[in-house]
Every structure is written in structure tokens, then in C-alpha cells.
Design a protein around this motif. Structure first.
Motif, PDB file in Angstrom:
ATOM      1  N   CYS A 136       0.734  -1.278  -0.056  1.00  0.00           N
ATOM      2  CA  CYS A 136       0.115   0.111   0.039  1.00  0.00           C
ATOM      3  C   CYS A 136       0.777   1.347  -0.087  1.00  0.00           C
ATOM      4  O   CYS A 136       0.428   2.417  -0.236  1.00  0.00           O
ATOM      5  N   THR A 137       2.106   1.220   0.220  1.00  0.00           N
ATOM      6  CA  THR A 137       2.944   2.364   0.655  1.00  0.00           C
ATOM      7  C   THR A 137       3.711   2.569  -0.786  1.00  0.00           C
ATOM      8  O   THR A 137       4.465   3.455  -0.888  1.00  0.00           O
ATOM      9  N   LYS A 169       3.643   5.215   5.819  1.00  0.00           N
ATOM     10  CA  LYS A 169       2.438   4.974   5.670  1.00  0.00           C
ATOM     11  C   LYS A 169       1.689   6.203   6.508  1.00  0.00           C
ATOM     12  O   LYS A 169       0.561   6.299   6.547  1.00  0.00           O
ATOM     13  N   SER A 172      -6.775   4.941  -1.003  1.00  0.00           N
ATOM     14  CA  SER A 172      -7.707   6.056  -1.170  1.00  0.00           C
ATOM     15  C   SER A 172      -9.293   5.693  -1.551  1.00  0.00           C
ATOM     16  O   SER A 172     -10.239   6.071  -1.051  1.00  0.00           O
ATOM     17  N   ARG A 213      -1.179   3.660  -2.898  1.00  0.00           N
ATOM     18  CA  ARG A 213      -1.843   4.898  -2.168  1.00  0.00           C
ATOM     19  C   ARG A 213      -3.020   5.236  -2.872  1.00  0.00           C
ATOM     20  O   ARG A 213      -4.187   5.577  -2.337  1.00  0.00           O
ATOM     21  N   LEU A 267      -1.071   7.865   4.397  1.00  0.00           N
ATOM     22  CA  LEU A 267      -2.428   7.074   4.222  1.00  0.00           C
ATOM     23  C   LEU A 267      -3.494   7.111   5.226  1.00  0.00           C
ATOM     24  O   LEU A 267      -4.702   6.932   5.013  1.00  0.00           O
TER      25      LEU A 267
END
Length: 367
Positions: free
Chosen positions: A54-55, A83, A64, A60, A86
Motif C-alpha cells: 500500500c505504500t 504510511k 484512497s 496509495r 495513508l
């Protein structure tokens, strides 16, 4: 009273033997199984999603979009600062960061044991002393898929690459293809997504062409690619989440086939900078320089990336209709991502007016 106490003790034993969360096995009387709130961030879909990787660049935007609908998202991270951005993408308590390591099965299980859907976006463009292509894109993908299957996760979505091929000259593409096979074996109903090279704000395509144009002239800049907007890929992955079942492989190439030479010209046109005069570096020289650069903390180019500069993107047809997305052309978004590379000298250059019927010759007006 005894029956109530016995039932509570029995429930406690069941809960102690379960690895999933309380909400997964107990239906609270008087409440719906899936609760809803106002549309948007304050909604509650009742789903929990884990997004490994996710990073990264694509992660990202996926987080979202998923969090915006009210879904709780588990965001595994390695570095504390990676992170931070996020956290604000979802409502209070909807973004749950958890530290993890790809080589720790117990941490992987902890990150996904409460989730009903798992995304695997983990990947590397170049090898390091700690993680090579095989350990990340083959062994890592297999480990996540196996743990997800054993934990009872219902959906597994694995992101690969459009050019994944076990017979490719690139180790990166070989590892992507091998990782797909491992994921299918561990999680037969997994959805394999194959996007082409992506562009966006933090990409390694347009930004690198603007900074290191010399490395994009390899193969005389005639290599054919099919770039795709990262927002389109993120939307496609979000739509897959709402589709009950979509096993198999989805190819997500860009709408047009372009060459690096065209992208160099596009960048020059948008940024108002003259075309690059950097010479074409022979492949052996580029491979040698890239190998030397591996000793640098942040290499500008890896040996495998040099090999990829000579490989055309696959000409397979796209599966965008299956995910309800129409991909956009790179020209429609180039100004948004390349405006930053315009020089301040543009504000003092003379304005060139286009010719008209009254004045067939263009006129230059000094600002």
C-alpha cells in the motif's frame, strides 16, 4: 442459568480456537450483518481489506478509493514514515496501520486474518542485497496467497505485469510470471491483474524521462510500450472488489502503443524544453554502467531495467470492459504531471501569436 453459563463457556472456547475476529463468527441480535452509514467516508460497508504494498505508487491510490467508500483498510508498512499519508484517506478508525515483514509469516497472518479481501501489490523494479526478484515476486507472493487461503480469506487479488513471461530475457518479467503460477496454485480463485507500465505523479516513467532522458534512448528509443494511467488501474482494482467473483487473468494495457521516442517528444512539447541531445548509449555500455550503479544506495538504472528497455510491451487485448473502466490517453494527463518541469524562463519568453487572416505572419510580443 446453568445453560446460559454453559453456552457462554462454549462460546469462549470457540472464540479461543478461532483466528479470525469476533465480528466474523458472531451475529449480534437486532443488528444487520452489514451496516451502512451516509455515503462517502462516513459510510460503513462492513468489509475489511488488506492491501500489501500500500505504500507504493499504485497502493496509495487504491487505498484512497477503497477507504472513500467506507471500507476498513489494513495498511501493512515497513517504515514508519511510509504510511503517514495513508492515515487521512479514511474516516476515524478505518485506516489501520500494521508493521510487517515479508519474511515473517506470523506478521502476514496478523495483517490479513480479519480481512475478507486481500490485495497483493508487492513488487520491486530492481534487486537489492536484501530482496531479489524471486524473494519478493515469487516466494513473497506465494507466502501471502497461502496464508490468505488458510485464514479463510474469500477474495485474493494479485497485481502482476503485462509482460510477465517465464521465457522473457528480463528476470523481472520471469519472476512476475512465476509468481502468478505460485499464486494460482495456492489460491485457485485468485484474480491476476496485469497492468502495463503506469504513469502518474510519483511514477518512474514520465519523471525519469524528464530527469534521465539518456537512459530512455536505448534501442534508439524505438521500444514500443503501452503506458496506462495509475488512476485507471486503481479504479479497476476498486471495481474488482465489488464484483462477487472474477477468477482468472485480466490484462490492463494502455489505450495506445507508443515509443520512447514519442514520449521524449511529448515531454519536450509539454515542458517547452528543447529536445534532449543526449547520445544513444550502446547496450553493453549501459549494462556496465548500470551494474556499477548497483553499488549506489539509490541506483538510477539497474541491469535488468536495461534489458527491459529493449522489450516491447505485449500486444494482447485489454480487459477493461470486465472492470467497467475506459482508459485515458497519456496526452490527456501529460500536462498535469509534467508542468513541474517547465522552466521559469517561460514567463519571460516572447509570446508568439498564431497567424490570422488579418496578419498572416506571427507576431512576437515582449512581456
Amino acid at each position: 442459568m446453568l445453560s446460559t453459563a454453559a453456552s457462554r463457556a462454549s462460546l469462549a472456547r470457540v472464540l479461543a480456537s478461532q483466528k479470525r475476529g469476533l465480528h466474523d463468527i458472531v451475529n449480534i441480535p437486532g443488528r444487520p450483518a452489514v451496516s451502512n452509514g451516509p455515503p462517502g467516508r462516513s459510510a460503513t460497508t462492513g468489509h475489511v481489506v488488506t492491501v500489501f504494498g500500500c505504500t507504493g505508487f499504485l497502493g496509495r491510490y487504491l487505498v484512497s478509493k477503497i477507504a472513500k467508500s467506507g471500507t476498513q483498510v489494513i495498511v501493512p508498512y515497513r517504515d514508519e514514515d511510509e504510511k503517514r499519508h495513508l492515515k487521512v484517506m479514511g474516516d476515524l478508525g478505518q485506516i489501520v496501520p500494521m508493521e510487517w515483514d515479508l519474511r515473517r509469516p506470523d506478521q502476514i497472518e496478523e495483517c490479513l486474518r480479519h480481512s475478507d479481501t486481500v490485495y497483493n501489490l508487492v513488487g520491486r523494479d530492481f534487486e537489492t542485497k536484501n530482496f531479489d526478484f524471486k524473494s519478493v515476486q515469487v516466494d513473497g507472493a506465494e507466502s501471502i496467497a497461502k496464508i490468505a487461503a488458510s485464514a479463510g480469506v474469500s477474495r485474493f487479488i494479485h497485481v502482476s505485469h503485462l509482460n510477465a513471461d517465464k521465457d522473457s530475457k528480463s528476470k523481472f518479467y520471469q519472476a512476475k510470471a512465476e509468481g502468478e503460477e505460485k499464486v494460482k496454485a495456492a489460491f485457485p480463485n485468485a484474480t491476476i491483474v496485469r497492468p502495463a507500465v503506469m504513469y502518474g505523479y510519483e511514477d518512474r516513467l514520465l519523471n525519469n524521462i524528464a530527469i534521465w532522458s539518456v537512459w530512455w534512448k536505448l534501442n534508439n528509443a524505438q521500444t514500443k510500450i503501452r503506458p496506462v494511467h495509475v488512476m485507471d488501474v486503481a479504479q479497476a482494482l476498486t471495481n474488482i472488489f465489488s464484483i462477487p467473483s472474477l477468477p482468472g487473468t485480466l490484462n490492463l494495457p494502455g489505450p495506445s502503443t507508443l515509443t520512447y521516442d514519442y514520449l521524449l517528444a511529448l515531454l519536450s512539447t509539454v515542458t517547452y524544453n528543447p529536445p534532449s541531445r543526449a547520445p544513444v548509449v550502446p547496450k553493453p555500455v549501459a549494462a556496465f554502467l548500470a551494474k556499477v550503479a548497483q553499488n549506489v544506495w539509490w541506483p538510477a538504472l539497474s541491469p535488468d531495467e536495461v534489458e527491459r528497455r529493449y522489450i516491447n510491451d505485449s500486444d494482447v487485448s485489454g480487459d477493461w470492459d470486465k472492470v467497467g473502466v475506459v482508459p485515458t490517453e497519456i496526452e490527456d494527463n501529460a500536462l498535469l504531471y509534467l508542468r513541474r518541469y517547465r522552466s521559469a524562463e517561460n514567463f519571460v519568453r516572447p509570446v508568439v501569436l498564431p497567424p490570422s487572416r488579418e496578419n498572416p505572419v506571427s507576431a512576437n510580443l515582449e512581456l
